[in-house]
Write a protein that holds these residues in place. Structure first.
Motif, mmCIF file in Angstrom:
data_model
loop_
_atom_site.group_PDB
_atom_site.id
_atom_site.type_symbol
_atom_site.label_atom_id
_atom_site.label_comp_id
_atom_site.label_asym_id
_atom_site.label_seq_id
_atom_site.Cartn_x
_atom_site.Cartn_y
_atom_site.Cartn_z
ATOM 1 N N ASP A 19 0.806 -1.232 0.000
ATOM 2 C CA ASP A 19 0.000 0.000 0.000
ATOM 3 C C ASP A 19 0.832 1.271 0.000
ATOM 4 N N ILE A 23 -0.555 4.929 0.781
ATOM 5 C CA ILE A 23 -0.214 5.557 2.070
ATOM 6 C C ILE A 23 0.418 6.928 1.858
ATOM 7 N N TRP A 26 -2.288 9.289 0.921
ATOM 8 C CA TRP A 26 -3.138 9.485 2.110
ATOM 9 C C TRP A 26 -2.495 10.496 3.068
ATOM 10 N N GLU A 136 -1.547 -1.090 10.768
ATOM 11 C CA GLU A 136 -1.172 -0.239 9.632
ATOM 12 C C GLU A 136 -1.857 1.129 9.726
ATOM 13 N N ILE A 140 -0.139 4.792 10.192
ATOM 14 C CA ILE A 140 -0.405 5.861 9.209
ATOM 15 C C ILE A 140 -0.876 7.125 9.916
#
Length: 537
Positions: A19, A23, A26, A136, A140
């Motif tokens: 990801d 990420i 994001w 995760e 994040i």
């Protein structure tokens, strides 16, 4: 216990590797959006800007949208107080939604795709996947919080202190974690991933609407709302860290509940059973419209109910506006001089918000056609005499009708409740609310047209329409506050439309946008007629 979470760390590292692009987008996207407007707010706050903005945001309508401030007087309204007041709630809301979507897609949706079964065939714990996804999301949001705090501190602006900046970032980070744990619980309860996504977003929306009411009536009640813990920290003023402690404790409890629920269910099943169908199908399923109505019935009904509730929730606030005006001489004079009632001004803004929400439903219906195509659910239909035109136009027309009904219910819900709340003092009638709602109909058609265009030419980009809708909404919502250049604001489709009843109806804009939308749908059909279907690609 260890067996249940065995090798979660391996999955965690694998997810970070898988990801990393998502990420990065994001963290950088939400982080810079949350922290990057400090220079713009400095410009707004110059001169009498802070005092003017304080008075503007004190009315119940604005409190219901941006939340309260602990500052009692305009003199105490600093740059930091204004920034937190106007930005924190919405940034936290975005963080919750993004995290909820991420968790459902990596848990329940992967079960439906069979990926979880494949993973569990190795020496991996039964609940290692969920634990790895939550870990995760936590990582994040910690990085996101640090980035926001660091960026805001780096501006070195007056009253944007380091403690307040990192509290601001932590508030957004904890909002993301709250969204994640709520989604993990719903992923266990609901029978499908779409149900988990819908219910998670529904809970987030419900928390937002409830807090709008309690913020206006008694902000103390907002402290029992999990969403309240994300913005009642009041960075740069009270710097209250206690709500974050409550949010962490709540997240841990909900997380334990989610793991308990997951431990007791079978893979691919939820606690709410899927409704069994009839023994014999209805004759309506023998037609394309009947089949598509069956496929979209759940999402259409749930969204239409949401529109009515949303309209009614905002409509209930109108009763407090007159009370506010009678108690605030400055605001009363402002609206008297402008010649616009506070109800009319609020209606123009809140209608843009609600019709933006209404636009989601037509997009979802159009995208549903490609979703069914990519799952190979329509393969048998392709071998019959059903044409592509029937499939395409049935979806598009159904989306248009859903948009028309959605605007009607949202406008009527807002207007009916507002008129009831205002009583005899109401300066608007139900026709004014309906006119204000249908004034934004071209924007609904435009997003429907964009979804149809991508369905025909690049169906995998269908979800990008949601991103443009979010961008367009944010630009309109914050554009007035940030005084953005006109050319930049024009990149959002809603900004082309005047806001009734404050502005007059513009027939040229209405017709032009409608024609453009129809042209997009026509272009989409040209692509859909010629492109390869997924199974033939």
């Amino acid at each position: 216990m260890k067996e249940k979470f065995a090798r979660w760390n391996v999955l965690f590292m694998l997810y970070l590797k898988r990801d990393w692009k998502k990420i990065m987008i994001w963290i950088l996207g939400l982080g810079l959006f949350s922290a990057g407007y400090v220079p713009a707010f400095e410009e707004i706050g110059k001169g009498q800007g802070l005092q003017g903005m304080y008075e503007t945001l004190q009315n119940p309508a604005m409190i219901s949208m941006v939340g309260p401030t602990p500052v009692d007087t305009a003199a105490g309204y600093t740059l930091g107080a204004m920034y937190a007041h106007e930005m924190l709630l919405f940034c936290g809301l975005f963080a919750m939604i993004i995290a909820a979507l991420h968790v459902v897609s990596h848990t329940r949706k992967e079960e439906e795709y069979g990926l979880t079964e494949l993973v569990r065939s190795f020496q991996v714990g039964r609940q290692a996947n969920s634990f790895a996804v939550i870990a995760e999301v936590v990582c994040i949001n910690i990085v996101l919080a640090l980035l926001i705090g660091g960026v805001m501190t780096s501006f070195g602006a007056d009253t944007i202190s380091a403690e307040g900046s990192f509290l601001f970032g932590a508030s957004i980070g904890i909002a993301g974690i709250l969204g994640a744990v709520i989604a993990l619980v719903m992923a266990q309860i609901m029978p499908t991933s779409s149900g988990a996504t819908g219910s998670s977003l529904g809970i987030v929306g419900l928390l937002y609407i409830i807090r709008a009411g309690t913020d206006v009536s008694n902000v103390d009640f907002s402290m029992i709302n999990p969403m309240g813990w994300t913005y009642l920290t009041y960075p740069f003023t009270d710097n209250n860290w206690v709500p974050l402690i409550l949010a962490v404790a709540f997240s841990v409890i909900v997380l334990i509940l989610a793991f308990a629920l997951e431990g007791g269910r079978d893979m691919g099943a939820g606690y709410l059973p899927e409704r069994e169908g009839r023994e014999a199908a209805k004759k309506s399923l023998l037609s394309v419209p009947g089949l598509f109505m069956k496929l979209n019935k759940g999402i259409i009904i749930s969204w239409l109910i949401a529109f009515v509730i949303m309209g009614a929730a905002y409509g209930s606030i109108y009763g407090d506006m007159q009370t506010f005006l009678s108690s605030n001489e400055m605001m009363s004079q402002m609206f008297t001089i402008a010649g616009v009632s506070i109800e009319a001004s609020f209606t123009g803004t809140i209608m843009m918000v609600m019709i933006g929400m209404v636009s989601i439903l037509p997009i979802a219906i159009v995208n549903k056609l490609f979703a069914e195509e990519s799952r190979l659910h329509l393969s048998q239909i392709y071998s019959t005499k059903v044409t592509r035109a029937q499939l395409y136009w049935t979806s598009v027309i159904m989306a248009i009708i859903a948009g028309l009904v959605g605007v009607l219910l949202a406008s009527a819900g807002l207007g009916g409740t507002a008129i009831s709340a205002m009583g005899d003092s109401s300066s608007m009638n139900i026709v004014d609310f309906l006119a204000a709602g249908y004034n934004f109909l071209p924007s609904v058609l435009f997003f429907t047209g964009l979804a149809a265009l991508t369905l025909g030419w690049a169906p995998k980009l269908g979800k990008a329409i949601y991103a443009y809708l979010g961008y367009s909404f944010a630009l309109n919502y914050f554009g007035g506050i940030l005084d953005l250049p006109e050319w930049f604001s024009s990149t959002a489709v809603q900004s082309w439309i005047p806001r009734m009843p404050v502005d007059k109806f513009d027939g040229v804009v209405f017709i032009t946008m409608t024609v453009i939308s129809m042209a997009l749908m026509g272009l989409g059909y040209m692509g859909y007629r010629k492109r390869d279907m997924v199974e033939g690609a």
